[in-house]
Scaffold this motif. Sequence first.
Motif, PDB file in Angstrom:
ATOM      1  N   SER A 184     -49.681  -1.508 -69.845  1.00 30.72           N
ATOM      2  CA  SER A 184     -49.866  -2.279 -68.615  1.00 30.72           C
ATOM      3  C   SER A 184     -49.571  -3.747 -68.837  1.00 30.72           C
ATOM      4  O   SER A 184     -48.969  -4.417 -67.978  1.00 30.72           O
ATOM      5  CB  SER A 184     -51.295  -2.099 -68.094  1.00 30.72           C
ATOM      6  OG  SER A 184     -51.543  -0.752 -67.750  1.00 30.72           O
ATOM      7  N   LEU A 185     -49.979  -4.310 -70.002  1.00 29.02           N
ATOM      8  CA  LEU A 185     -49.707  -5.707 -70.295  1.00 29.02           C
ATOM      9  C   LEU A 185     -48.202  -5.958 -70.416  1.00 29.02           C
ATOM     10  O   LEU A 185     -47.674  -6.950 -69.876  1.00 29.02           O
ATOM     11  CB  LEU A 185     -50.412  -6.108 -71.597  1.00 29.02           C
ATOM     12  CG  LEU A 185     -50.221  -7.571 -72.041  1.00 29.02           C
ATOM     13  CD1 LEU A 185     -50.760  -8.525 -70.970  1.00 29.02           C
ATOM     14  CD2 LEU A 185     -50.884  -7.809 -73.388  1.00 29.02           C
ATOM     15  N   ALA A 186     -47.499  -5.043 -71.106  1.00 30.16           N
ATOM     16  CA  ALA A 186     -46.045  -5.185 -71.232  1.00 30.16           C
ATOM     17  C   ALA A 186     -45.370  -5.093 -69.866  1.00 30.16           C
ATOM     18  O   ALA A 186     -44.437  -5.854 -69.563  1.00 30.16           O
ATOM     19  CB  ALA A 186     -45.497  -4.114 -72.175  1.00 30.16           C
ATOM     20  N   ALA A 187     -45.831  -4.174 -69.014  1.00 25.98           N
ATOM     21  CA  ALA A 187     -45.256  -4.030 -67.675  1.00 25.98           C
ATOM     22  C   ALA A 187     -45.523  -5.275 -66.837  1.00 25.98           C
ATOM     23  O   ALA A 187     -44.655  -5.718 -66.062  1.00 25.98           O
ATOM     24  CB  ALA A 187     -45.830  -2.790 -66.993  1.00 25.98           C
ATOM     25  N   ASN A 215     -48.029   3.633 -61.119  1.00 24.79           N
ATOM     26  CA  ASN A 215     -49.429   3.498 -60.699  1.00 24.79           C
ATOM     27  C   ASN A 215     -50.373   3.446 -61.899  1.00 24.79           C
ATOM     28  O   ASN A 215     -51.397   2.740 -61.872  1.00 24.79           O
ATOM     29  CB  ASN A 215     -49.795   4.661 -59.787  1.00 24.79           C
ATOM     30  CG  ASN A 215     -51.138   4.462 -59.107  1.00 24.79           C
ATOM     31  OD1 ASN A 215     -51.313   3.500 -58.346  1.00 24.79           O
ATOM     32  ND2 ASN A 215     -52.092   5.338 -59.382  1.00 24.79           N
ATOM     33  N   SER A 216     -50.016   4.171 -62.988  1.00 25.55           N
ATOM     34  CA  SER A 216     -50.863   4.134 -64.181  1.00 25.55           C
ATOM     35  C   SER A 216     -50.845   2.748 -64.829  1.00 25.55           C
ATOM     36  O   SER A 216     -51.818   2.336 -65.463  1.00 25.55           O
ATOM     37  CB  SER A 216     -50.403   5.195 -65.180  1.00 25.55           C
ATOM     38  OG  SER A 216     -49.144   4.861 -65.737  1.00 25.55           O
ATOM     39  N   CYS A 217     -49.740   2.036 -64.659  1.00 27.92           N
ATOM     40  CA  CYS A 217     -49.691   0.663 -65.162  1.00 27.92           C
ATOM     41  C   CYS A 217     -50.640  -0.238 -64.372  1.00 27.92           C
ATOM     42  O   CYS A 217     -51.278  -1.138 -64.931  1.00 27.92           O
ATOM     43  CB  CYS A 217     -48.264   0.122 -65.086  1.00 27.92           C
ATOM     44  SG  CYS A 217     -47.093   0.965 -66.177  1.00 27.92           S
ATOM     45  N   PHE A 218     -50.720   0.012 -63.050  1.00 30.44           N
ATOM     46  CA  PHE A 218     -51.644  -0.768 -62.231  1.00 30.44           C
ATOM     47  C   PHE A 218     -53.102  -0.464 -62.591  1.00 30.44           C
ATOM     48  O   PHE A 218     -53.970  -1.337 -62.471  1.00 30.44           O
ATOM     49  CB  PHE A 218     -51.410  -0.489 -60.750  1.00 30.44           C
ATOM     50  CG  PHE A 218     -50.053  -0.920 -60.261  1.00 30.44           C
ATOM     51  CD1 PHE A 218     -49.376  -1.969 -60.867  1.00 30.44           C
ATOM     52  CD2 PHE A 218     -49.440  -0.289 -59.186  1.00 30.44           C
ATOM     53  CE1 PHE A 218     -48.134  -2.373 -60.422  1.00 30.44           C
ATOM     54  CE2 PHE A 218     -48.209  -0.693 -58.742  1.00 30.44           C
ATOM     55  CZ  PHE A 218     -47.546  -1.729 -59.361  1.00 30.44           C
ATOM     56  N   ASP A 219     -53.381   0.789 -62.998  1.00 28.44           N
ATOM     57  CA  ASP A 219     -54.755   1.196 -63.311  1.00 28.44           C
ATOM     58  C   ASP A 219     -55.168   0.849 -64.735  1.00 28.44           C
ATOM     59  O   ASP A 219     -56.317   1.100 -65.117  1.00 28.44           O
ATOM     60  CB  ASP A 219     -54.904   2.713 -63.096  1.00 28.44           C
ATOM     61  CG  ASP A 219     -54.752   3.098 -61.636  1.00 28.44           C
ATOM     62  OD1 ASP A 219     -54.959   2.214 -60.778  1.00 28.44           O
ATOM     63  OD2 ASP A 219     -54.415   4.273 -61.353  1.00 28.44           O
ATOM     64  N   TRP A 220     -54.259   0.319 -65.541  1.00 27.70           N
ATOM     65  CA  TRP A 220     -54.543  -0.074 -66.931  1.00 27.70           C
ATOM     66  C   TRP A 220     -55.091   1.101 -67.746  1.00 27.70           C
ATOM     67  O   TRP A 220     -56.029   0.957 -68.542  1.00 27.70           O
ATOM     68  CB  TRP A 220     -55.523  -1.266 -66.972  1.00 27.70           C
ATOM     69  CG  TRP A 220     -54.890  -2.522 -66.467  1.00 27.70           C
ATOM     70  CD1 TRP A 220     -54.778  -2.897 -65.156  1.00 27.70           C
ATOM     71  CD2 TRP A 220     -54.252  -3.543 -67.232  1.00 27.70           C
ATOM     72  NE1 TRP A 220     -54.117  -4.080 -65.037  1.00 27.70           N
ATOM     73  CE2 TRP A 220     -53.783  -4.527 -66.306  1.00 27.70           C
ATOM     74  CE3 TRP A 220     -54.042  -3.737 -68.598  1.00 27.70           C
ATOM     75  CZ2 TRP A 220     -53.106  -5.665 -66.710  1.00 27.70           C
ATOM     76  CZ3 TRP A 220     -53.381  -4.891 -69.004  1.00 27.70           C
ATOM     77  CH2 TRP A 220     -52.904  -5.841 -68.072  1.00 27.70           C
ATOM     78  N   ASP A 221     -54.484   2.297 -67.526  1.00 33.58           N
ATOM     79  CA  ASP A 221     -54.875   3.450 -68.349  1.00 33.58           C
ATOM     80  C   ASP A 221     -54.531   3.191 -69.808  1.00 33.58           C
ATOM     81  O   ASP A 221     -55.243   3.628 -70.715  1.00 33.58           O
ATOM     82  CB  ASP A 221     -54.165   4.718 -67.856  1.00 33.58           C
ATOM     83  CG  ASP A 221     -54.622   5.116 -66.464  1.00 33.58           C
ATOM     84  OD1 ASP A 221     -55.749   4.715 -66.087  1.00 33.58           O
ATOM     85  OD2 ASP A 221     -53.857   5.800 -65.754  1.00 33.58           O
TER      86      ASP A 221
END
Length: 723
Positions: free
Chosen positions: A531-534, A520-526
């Motif tokens: 997040s870009l790598a994911a 979920n933190s990847c979706f929120d771009w914390d």
Amino acid sequence: MPLLLLHVFPISRYRHRHAYQILPLQKINTAGTSNADVPLADPRMYQLDITLRRGQSLAARDRGGTSDPYVKFKIGGKEVFRSKIIHKNLNPVWEEKACLLVDHLKEPLYIKVFDYDFGLQDDFMGSAFLDLTQLELNRPTDVTVTLKDPHYPDHDLGIILLSVVLTPKEGEHREVTQSLRLSDVHRKPHLWRGIVSITLIEGRDLKAMDSNGLSDPYVKFRLGHQKYKSKIMPKTLNPQWREQFDFHLYEERGGIIDITAWDRDAGKRDDFIGRCQIDLSALSREQTHKLELQLEEGEGHLVLLVTLTASATVSISDLSIISLEDPKERAEILKRYSPWRIFHNLKDVGFLQVKVIRAEGLMAADVTGKSDPFCVVELNNDRLLTHTVYKNLNPEWNKVFTFNIKDIHSVLEVTVYDEDRDRSADFLGKVAIPLLSIQNGEQKAYVLKNKQLTGPTKGVIYLEIDVIFNAVKASLRTLIPKEQKYIEEENRLSKQLLLRNFIRMKRCVMVLVNAAYYINSCFDWDSPARSLAAFVLFLFVVWNFELYMIPMALLLLLTWNYFLIISGKDNRQRDTVVEDMLEDEEEEDDKDDKDSEKKGFMNKIYAIQEVCISVQNILDEVASFGERIKNTFNWTIPFLSWLAIVALCAFTVILYFIPLRYIVLVWGINKFTKKLRSPYAIDNNELLDFLSRVPSDVQVVQYQELKPDPSHSPCKRKKNNLG
């Protein structure tokens, strides 16, 4: 002058709950000439050779007007001989011989006869004693003893016929023979001549015991002191069990397996459905027999498969006779388990040799400040023991035990007990050693642990262990169900155990929760970089996804953890949380053992306890399942992790080259035709069987080897500073 003694007798020796009877023993007349030249304080030892001939007109203790008698001999309050059971006979013929060593002739030989009752307390059939001072030395004497019951002295309970010879032993051999006193007595009952494999298939038209017209049946098996209990099948009169049990066969002529069927009732005593027996002497060996047995004293049938096979290689010897030190025998054993003999007897996986050398610094269990230690060596249901070394805290046994290995993932258990007069043996210490962790030919000092295997107790034991096995056979055996132990402690309600299992399951669930938070933190771009790598990885995997990538991903995870371990970046941490909970549980168990003698509160809430135990066990199973998966990828047992890598590689290749529909087609055909090809096959799941060999976090703690600390006495660790 008649001698009256009160004797408290334990029905079984150890590792079981004990039932006791107070049996007065009365003096009777014996044949033989008095030996006036033998003083009672003679420092010499004597050898007493006894032949138990037969019994005549014994008392009937069963409903059918018969009995199943067996005889016990005791000297000085210690059991030195137990005969075999003669079923349904009031005039039994034993013709068994016993060679006993006697310290003092003033100690009479106590003779007791019991009627064997399956699942119940054995019935007393009479007792007598033989005054050894009345025997003439070096002369065979026929003796007839009359059995009496002190509570009913007028009852005629029959007679026992014996032949005895009393021989003096030289004084210089006293120390040696004393240490070997129980060796020969215990050796015979613990060496078996064959294995009886029983598959409980089903029950038919069983008697309805519940108000709903159904039953919750289960079956108990007993062969001598070996016991098994099947699983409970709820609400049915035609249960399908498909369970397998293995018994050790001690008598060449076979034996009688007692079988009873019961209906499980929560909150009250289980109902009896019926009984039946299997006479093994009537069955041919090396052949599978299908039996449909009518239940007596009830209704219905039980369907079983029974197979008698030759005995495994199990033996006891002294250090002077060692299999692996004989070049010819060692070469033969290595040849037997060579890679070229993969398909020869798949159940014979390997060979185990255990040298029990000595122990040091044992706990003093007697009021004299000494102990009478003996050692029990167990591998699954194979159970052997040493002789007793009397009045010694640093005993030397120097015995060699050999076993056949049926499962390389088994755990060798070595337990030291103190032999006690007139009661069960006292626990002194225990070690549990997984076979895969053994280093061949190395003599090691193992610190003895407590009953729960959670912390040290006093003393160390010196063992030298060798394991030889066929890796391919061991891998194949990993994918079939584990052997069930017939001696296991019953589950009981424990507040600390319930809490421990809840915490273990919570930790497994939290792994999934934390993973969900991470995604979920990847979706929120914390973290934009993460997040870009994911996001790029997600697009690549979804666009190019194939089914073979699933086992490949698991394979990469195993490989990644392996390289972390060999590079010294091991992220596995010692589970001190589980250790602390196990110690608290042990303290609670000790307290419960003391309090249970004073109050029976748990008996009053039996029904609630059953529910709590079920919840406790479910929590344990769920937590263990998650921990076993984690420990597979953590390389806790390298053998199993390598086996997982081989399997995942095979699955990856198969999924890459073979379309999914063909794989599902083969799987479905196998499942649908399995019952047709093998009607009595035991259902199993290869993945669950594999995971059952991987230890949970609790077992990892229990199997940890403790290191001797010469600067501190090995007493139980206390947690004095919690902050």
